[in-house]
Design a protein around this motif. Structure first.
Motif, PDB file in Angstrom:
ATOM      1  N   THR A   1      10.211   8.758   6.251  1.00  0.00           N
ATOM      2  CA  THR A   1      10.262   7.297   6.161  1.00  0.00           C
ATOM      3  C   THR A   1      11.000   6.710   7.361  1.00  0.00           C
ATOM      4  O   THR A   1      10.559   5.719   7.958  1.00  0.00           O
ATOM      5  N   ALA A   2      12.135   7.330   7.723  1.00  0.00           N
ATOM      6  CA  ALA A   2      12.896   6.854   8.883  1.00  0.00           C
ATOM      7  C   ALA A   2      12.079   6.966  10.162  1.00  0.00           C
ATOM      8  O   ALA A   2      12.150   6.099  11.048  1.00  0.00           O
ATOM      9  N   GLN A   3      11.290   8.020  10.268  1.00  0.00           N
ATOM     10  CA  GLN A   3      10.466   8.195  11.462  1.00  0.00           C
ATOM     11  C   GLN A   3       9.381   7.116  11.552  1.00  0.00           C
ATOM     12  O   GLN A   3       9.053   6.651  12.648  1.00  0.00           O
TER      13      GLN A   3
ATOM     14  N   ALA B   1       7.538   2.332  14.351  1.00  0.00           N
ATOM     15  CA  ALA B   1       7.204   0.904  14.334  1.00  0.00           C
ATOM     16  C   ALA B   1       7.997   0.157  15.390  1.00  0.00           C
ATOM     17  O   ALA B   1       7.461  -0.715  16.095  1.00  0.00           O
ATOM     18  N   ASN B   2       9.255   0.479  15.535  1.00  0.00           N
ATOM     19  CA  ASN B   2      10.077  -0.171  16.557  1.00  0.00           C
ATOM     20  C   ASN B   2       9.571   0.140  17.963  1.00  0.00           C
ATOM     21  O   ASN B   2       9.611  -0.714  18.855  1.00  0.00           O
ATOM     22  N   GLN B   3       9.069   1.360  18.151  1.00  0.00           N
ATOM     23  CA  GLN B   3       8.578   1.756  19.466  1.00  0.00           C
ATOM     24  C   GLN B   3       7.299   1.014  19.857  1.00  0.00           C
ATOM     25  O   GLN B   3       7.116   0.644  21.018  1.00  0.00           O
TER      26      GLN B   3
ATOM     27  N   ARG C   1       5.958  -0.551   8.879  1.00  0.00           N
ATOM     28  CA  ARG C   1       7.200  -0.909   8.189  1.00  0.00           C
ATOM     29  C   ARG C   1       6.947  -1.164   6.706  1.00  0.00           C
ATOM     30  O   ARG C   1       7.726  -0.740   5.853  1.00  0.00           O
ATOM     31  N   GLY C   2       5.864  -1.883   6.420  1.00  0.00           N
ATOM     32  CA  GLY C   2       5.561  -2.173   5.025  1.00  0.00           C
ATOM     33  C   GLY C   2       5.321  -0.912   4.222  1.00  0.00           C
ATOM     34  O   GLY C   2       5.784  -0.784   3.074  1.00  0.00           O
ATOM     35  N   ILE C   3       4.587   0.034   4.802  1.00  0.00           N
ATOM     36  CA  ILE C   3       4.300   1.285   4.105  1.00  0.00           C
ATOM     37  C   ILE C   3       5.569   2.120   3.961  1.00  0.00           C
ATOM     38  O   ILE C   3       5.815   2.741   2.920  1.00  0.00           O
ATOM     39  N   ALA C   4       6.424   2.118   4.997  1.00  0.00           N
ATOM     40  CA  ALA C   4       7.696   2.832   4.903  1.00  0.00           C
ATOM     41  C   ALA C   4       8.572   2.220   3.813  1.00  0.00           C
ATOM     42  O   ALA C   4       9.197   2.939   3.022  1.00  0.00           O
ATOM     43  N   ASP C   5       8.611   0.895   3.733  1.00  0.00           N
ATOM     44  CA  ASP C   5       9.420   0.232   2.703  1.00  0.00           C
ATOM     45  C   ASP C   5       8.889   0.536   1.302  1.00  0.00           C
ATOM     46  O   ASP C   5       9.661   0.672   0.346  1.00  0.00           O
ATOM     47  N   ALA C   6       7.565   0.640   1.167  1.00  0.00           N
ATOM     48  CA  ALA C   6       6.975   0.926  -0.140  1.00  0.00           C
ATOM     49  C   ALA C   6       7.313   2.333  -0.620  1.00  0.00           C
ATOM     50  O   ALA C   6       7.234   2.617  -1.824  1.00  0.00           O
ATOM     51  N   ARG C   7       7.685   3.218   0.334  1.00  0.00           N
ATOM     52  CA  ARG C   7       8.066   4.581  -0.053  1.00  0.00           C
ATOM     53  C   ARG C   7       9.461   4.617  -0.674  1.00  0.00           C
ATOM     54  O   ARG C   7       9.837   5.589  -1.301  1.00  0.00           O
ATOM     55  N   GLY C   8      10.236   3.539  -0.480  1.00  0.00           N
ATOM     56  CA  GLY C   8      11.567   3.487  -1.073  1.00  0.00           C
ATOM     57  C   GLY C   8      12.618   4.073  -0.164  1.00  0.00           C
ATOM     58  O   GLY C   8      12.372   4.503   0.944  1.00  0.00           O
TER      59      GLY C   8
ATOM     60  N   TRP D   1       0.844  -1.190   0.000  1.00  0.00           N
ATOM     61  CA  TRP D   1       0.000   0.000   0.000  1.00  0.00           C
ATOM     62  C   TRP D   1       0.881   1.243   0.000  1.00  0.00           C
ATOM     63  O   TRP D   1       1.785   1.377   0.845  1.00  0.00           O
ATOM     64  N   ARG D   2       0.635   2.130  -0.924  1.00  0.00           N
ATOM     65  CA  ARG D   2       1.248   3.449  -0.851  1.00  0.00           C
ATOM     66  C   ARG D   2       0.519   4.256   0.214  1.00  0.00           C
ATOM     67  O   ARG D   2      -0.684   4.076   0.436  1.00  0.00           O
ATOM     68  N   LEU D   3       1.247   5.118   0.885  1.00  0.00           N
ATOM     69  CA  LEU D   3       0.631   5.907   1.938  1.00  0.00           C
ATOM     70  C   LEU D   3      -0.232   6.999   1.320  1.00  0.00           C
ATOM     71  O   LEU D   3       0.262   7.928   0.693  1.00  0.00           O
ATOM     72  N   THR D   4      -1.528   6.856   1.457  1.00  0.00           N
ATOM     73  CA  THR D   4      -2.504   7.860   1.052  1.00  0.00           C
ATOM     74  C   THR D   4      -3.288   8.256   2.287  1.00  0.00           C
ATOM     75  O   THR D   4      -3.164   7.637   3.357  1.00  0.00           O
ATOM     76  N   ALA D   5      -4.116   9.266   2.143  1.00  0.00           N
ATOM     77  CA  ALA D   5      -4.890   9.732   3.293  1.00  0.00           C
ATOM     78  C   ALA D   5      -5.784   8.629   3.835  1.00  0.00           C
ATOM     79  O   ALA D   5      -5.912   8.462   5.060  1.00  0.00           O
TER      80      ALA D   5
END
Length: 600
Positions: A569-571, A576-578, A593-600, A522-526
């Motif tokens: 993305t890093a945030q 997610a780790n928190q 994590r999945g959405i962050a990874d999809a952002r590249g 999933w790309r991050l959309t609203a």
């Protein structure tokens, strides 16, 4: 069995004056020992072929198409409970605006551009059962196993010599959707009960077909190379056509050249005995008699992760398909409560797999009050990574939580993923048990979140109900064995928010074979962000982390690239780790994590 759902449509009583006797009775009724469970609205539904009573929760029935003339199944005219099997509907696949519905007499093509009004576009008469379908480009693949099937799609004699008999996989060209043409036939020794399409990720010019034959073995006189010697330890013959699957290679530019290129022995033991897995029989008192492992009933493939799950009669298998022409077994499991390992589904990221037990073969009532909750159910397994490779680890069982009658064939059957980000949700057919939608984000604690059920077709057992319940491009499609095709919307409940449903509807397929799985990202959309916020609320995330979630999601929505995008993305990863170890929030962490990874 028990009901896990809130009750609907209950009357609210008016206050009334009670006599002393009534008060005494009420005091007794309020004692804990006298508490009674509420009745599930699916229990006791009135029977009827096209007018049975219905119960529904978390879904809307928006469209129905009754079986076409000539295929209509009238139970009053049947000589036996299962006499209408020759026109039974079977499995579904999807391409463009079309749903292709297999049946034992051929297949139908429906226009579903308006899901609330499915219309029949094309009827292909080609008897041979069971008619399971898959699609790739302009090619449709069809399973054929009955001895009445002929090469030319007519019906021939079911016994005796027949030079035109066909059992195996047919291939049709549907580039002209109104006039499909058979372009290839691949004969197999046990026919094809089901099959699975496996793309070669390194060579898009070809595709592989895993053929699962579970029927009788043809004689070598009818088809060269077929053999069915005695299956005993003393005189077992390695040439047996049992204890294997077939792999067909199909050159997409020339499907007429399709041929069997491998017959892997997936059930061999370390000594090379090709019948090395479960021999069939009982596991002991209080267990099932489990079928011998001599074939796979169904194999679900997940090419992106190089794995497949085989439901292979007496065992569940995990397969390495990184080389799709040469599948290899890497793990096997057995369950003493399973009678027949029938089908399988992975979750979206391939970290868990669900196997089904078709206790009673799909023609028996196996969801009655008093039937064991672990028989005719799903077995849920986590895929754990070990030094020796991925392994299956049992987590739990899930069975339809509403008792059905003795007049309803009911057992676990075909299912697929509903793509809600951050959750693992499955929609599943249970024959005349209806459709059940359940959450198995935690494979050890699955729970139902929606359902649809009709009353029995008749007051005695007549084969019917849902063969498949599949999510596709925003709707659930149910192929009903005796009645036709149904289309549903999932709707907002306390278990599934409007934002989660909207996020799922952002996932669309041009073509969709439910058992050839692909990973959804999933790309991050609203709307996806709002779905994750709903899940944070449901998990009761601590206030400080909830504030951080809003802040970092908003920042990620504003900045998609550049230094600020990389920081956002890093945030998301850091958040997610928190939250990973917060109660009920591990799935949310994985989604972030999945959405962050999809952002590249």
């Amino acid at each position: 069995m028990h009901d896990s759902q809130p009750r609907r449509n209950q009357r609210r009583s008016r206050p009334r004056i009670l006599s002393l006797a009534a008060i005494a009775g009420l005091l007794v009724a309020l004692m804990p020992a006298a508490a009674t469970a509420q009745t599930d609205p699916r229990e006791g539904l009135g029977s009827g072929f096209l007018d049975a009573e219905q119960a529904i929760f978390g879904m809307d029935l928006i469209g129905t198409f009754e079986k076409p003339d000539g295929e209509l199944w009238d139970p009053a005219s049947l000589d036996s409970a299962f006499g209408g099997i020759s026109t039974a509907n079977s499995d579904l696949t999807f391409t463009g605006d079309y749903a292709l519905q297999g049946n034992f007499a051929g297949f139908n093509i429906f226009d579903i551009s308006d899901p609330a009004n499915p219309t029949l576009r094309t009827v292909v008469h080609c008897p041979g059962g069971q008619g399971d379908l898959n699609v790739w480009g302009d090619l449709v693949f069809m399973s054929v196993e009955e001895t009445r099937a002929q090469l030319d799609c007519t019906a021939g004699p079911s016994s005796g010599e027949n030079p035109n008999r066909f059992r195996g996989v047919r291939i049709f060209d549907i580039s002209d959707i109104d006039n499909p043409q058979q372009v290839a036939t691949v004969q197999t020794c046990r026919g094809s009960h089901t099959h699975r399409l496996v793309p070669d990720l390194n060579d898009p010019s070809r595709i592989y077909v895993y053929v699962n034959g579970t029927s009788s073995v043809r004689s070598g006189d009818e088809l060269e190379g077929c053999a069915n010697p005695p299956a005993t330890a003393e005189d077992f013959d390695e040439a047996s056509s049992r204890f294997r699957i077939e792999v067909i290679e199909v050159p997409l530019a020339n499907p007429a050249a399709a041929e069997i290129v491998n017959e892997p022995r997936l059930f061999a033991d370390d000594e090379g005995n090709i019948d090395g897995l479960w021999p069939g029989g009982s596991h002991g008192p209080g267990t099932q008699n489990t079928t011998q492992t001599d074939a796979c009933h169904d194999i679900t493939v997940f090419p992106e992760i190089g794995l497949a799950a085989g439901a292979c009669e007496g065992n569940g298998l995990l397969l390495d398909i990184s080389d799709p022409a040469n599948p290899k077994r890497i793990d096997e499991v057995i369950d003493p409560s399973f009678a027949y390992w029938h089908s399988a589904n992975f979750n979206n990221d391939g970290t868990a797999v669900m196997f089904t037990d078709e206790w009673g073969g799909g023609t028996a009532a196996r969801c009655r009050e008093g039937d064991p909750a672990t028989w005719g159910a799903n077995g849920l397994y986590e895929i754990v990574r070990t030094a020796d490779g991925p392994r299956l680890q049992f987590a739990s069982h899930y069975k339809l939580p509403a008792a059905q009658t003795a007049a309803e064939n009911c057992v676990a059957h075909q299912a697929n993923v509903v793509p809600v980000p951050g959750r693992d949700i499955m929609v599943q057919a249970w024959y005349q048990g209806g459709i059940s939608v359940f959450d198995w984000t935690d494979p050890s604690a699955p729970f139902e979140i929606a359902y649809f059920d009709r009353g029995p077709i008749a007051d005695t057992l007549v084969l019917g109900g849902f063969w498949s319940g599949y999510w596709h491009n925003g709707n659930v499609y149910g192929t009903e064995i005796a009645r036709g095709l149904d289309v549903f919307d999932l709707v907002e409940t306390q278990y599934l928010s409007a934002n989660e449903l909207a996020a799922a509807k952002t996932v669309t397929y041009d073509q969709h074979n439910p058992m050839t799985q692909s990973k959804v990202t999933w790309r991050l959309t609203a709307v996806v962000a709002d779905a994750l916020r709903d899940q944070a609320d449901r998990a009761e995330l601590p206030a400080n982390l909830r504030r951080d979630l809003d802040k970092f999601l908003d920042r990620a929505l504003r900045f998609d690239s550049g230094a600020q995008g990389r920081a956002a993305t890093a945030q998301l990863h850091a958040l997610a780790n928190q939250i990973e170890h917060q109660s009920d929030a591990s799935a949310l962490a994985k989604a972030l994590r999945g959405i962050a990874d999809a952002r590249g």
